[in-house]
Design a protein around this motif. Structure first.
Motif, PDB file in Angstrom:
ATOM      1  N   ALA A  13      40.416  30.811  26.889  1.00 49.97           N
ATOM      2  CA  ALA A  13      39.138  30.207  26.529  1.00 49.97           C
ATOM      3  C   ALA A  13      39.263  28.712  26.275  1.00 49.97           C
ATOM      4  CB  ALA A  13      38.574  30.898  25.288  1.00 49.97           C
ATOM      5  N   ALA A  14      40.391  28.274  25.708  1.00 51.00           N
ATOM      6  CA  ALA A  14      40.538  26.862  25.367  1.00 51.00           C
ATOM      7  C   ALA A  14      40.737  26.005  26.616  1.00 51.00           C
ATOM      8  CB  ALA A  14      41.714  26.683  24.411  1.00 51.00           C
ATOM      9  N   ASN A  15      41.605  26.437  27.516  1.00 47.52           N
ATOM     10  CA  ASN A  15      41.878  25.682  28.751  1.00 47.52           C
ATOM     11  C   ASN A  15      41.701  26.612  29.957  1.00 47.52           C
ATOM     12  OD1 ASN A  15      42.653  23.340  27.337  1.00 47.52           O
ATOM     13  ND2 ASN A  15      44.658  24.269  26.941  1.00 47.52           N
TER      14      ASN A  15
END
Length: 178
Positions: A13-15
């Motif tokens: 989700a972050a990258n």
């Protein structure tokens, strides 16, 4: 669009990383996905298409020519399945199909038969058809009211069968008024 974007990216989700069609090909190769897809097709076909739409249209067609207490009784019984909240209906169906204390097992003298465990998809389809037929019947009844009786009489005089009348008269007339 967001769903397509999520399908083309990885799980981070972050990258998020674009993985292309890898998620889709992985799903199509997964036997669990194919099993769930097949069960979904069976459920939709049995519940929505054959069950709710077919039974709702049949009831609306039969009741279209009926008047008096029989029509009101059938409509009332069908609508009774739609009125109670889903939690109440779920409890009633569980009480009907329960393995140990179920009403159906008591009626059939089959104590211990687990309807929900042995035939879960069939049980859910029957429940869903029972619950959703009323809405389909009301929609089809409203649409059938727009079909002029003279058109159906003309089709009958032209020897149109039971299946030809909806195909050649009812469906085109309903589509033309919507």
């Amino acid at each position: 669009m967001w769903t397509i974007y999520l399908g083309l990216t990885g799980l981070a989700a972050a990258n998020p990383q674009v993985v292309g069609l890898g998620n889709y090909t992985g799903a199509l190769e997964d036997p669990r996905f194919l099993t769930s897809l097949w069960l979904t097709v069976l459920y939709v076909g049995g519940s929505a298409i054959i069950g709710q739409a077919g039974l709702g249209f049949t009831l609306a067609g039969i009741l279209r020519t009926r008047t008096g207490p029989v029509r009101r009784l059938v409509e009332g019984v069908v609508l009774l399945s739609w009125i109670p909240p889903s939690t109440v209906v779920g409890f009633l169906w569980f009480a009907l199909l329960d393995r140990d204390e179920g009403t159906l097992n008591a009626l059939l003298h089959t104590p211990g038969f687990a309807w929900l465990l042995d035939h879960p998809l069939l049980s859910i389809i029957i429940f869903d058809v029972w619950r959703g037929t009323a809405f389909s019947m009301m929609l089809y009844a409203a649409a059938l009211e727009n079909v002029p009786p003279a058109h159906l009489e003309t089709a009958r005089l032209a020897d149109a069968g039971v299946l030809q009348q909806p195909r050649d008269v009812v469906f085109p007339a309903s589509a033309a008024t919507s």
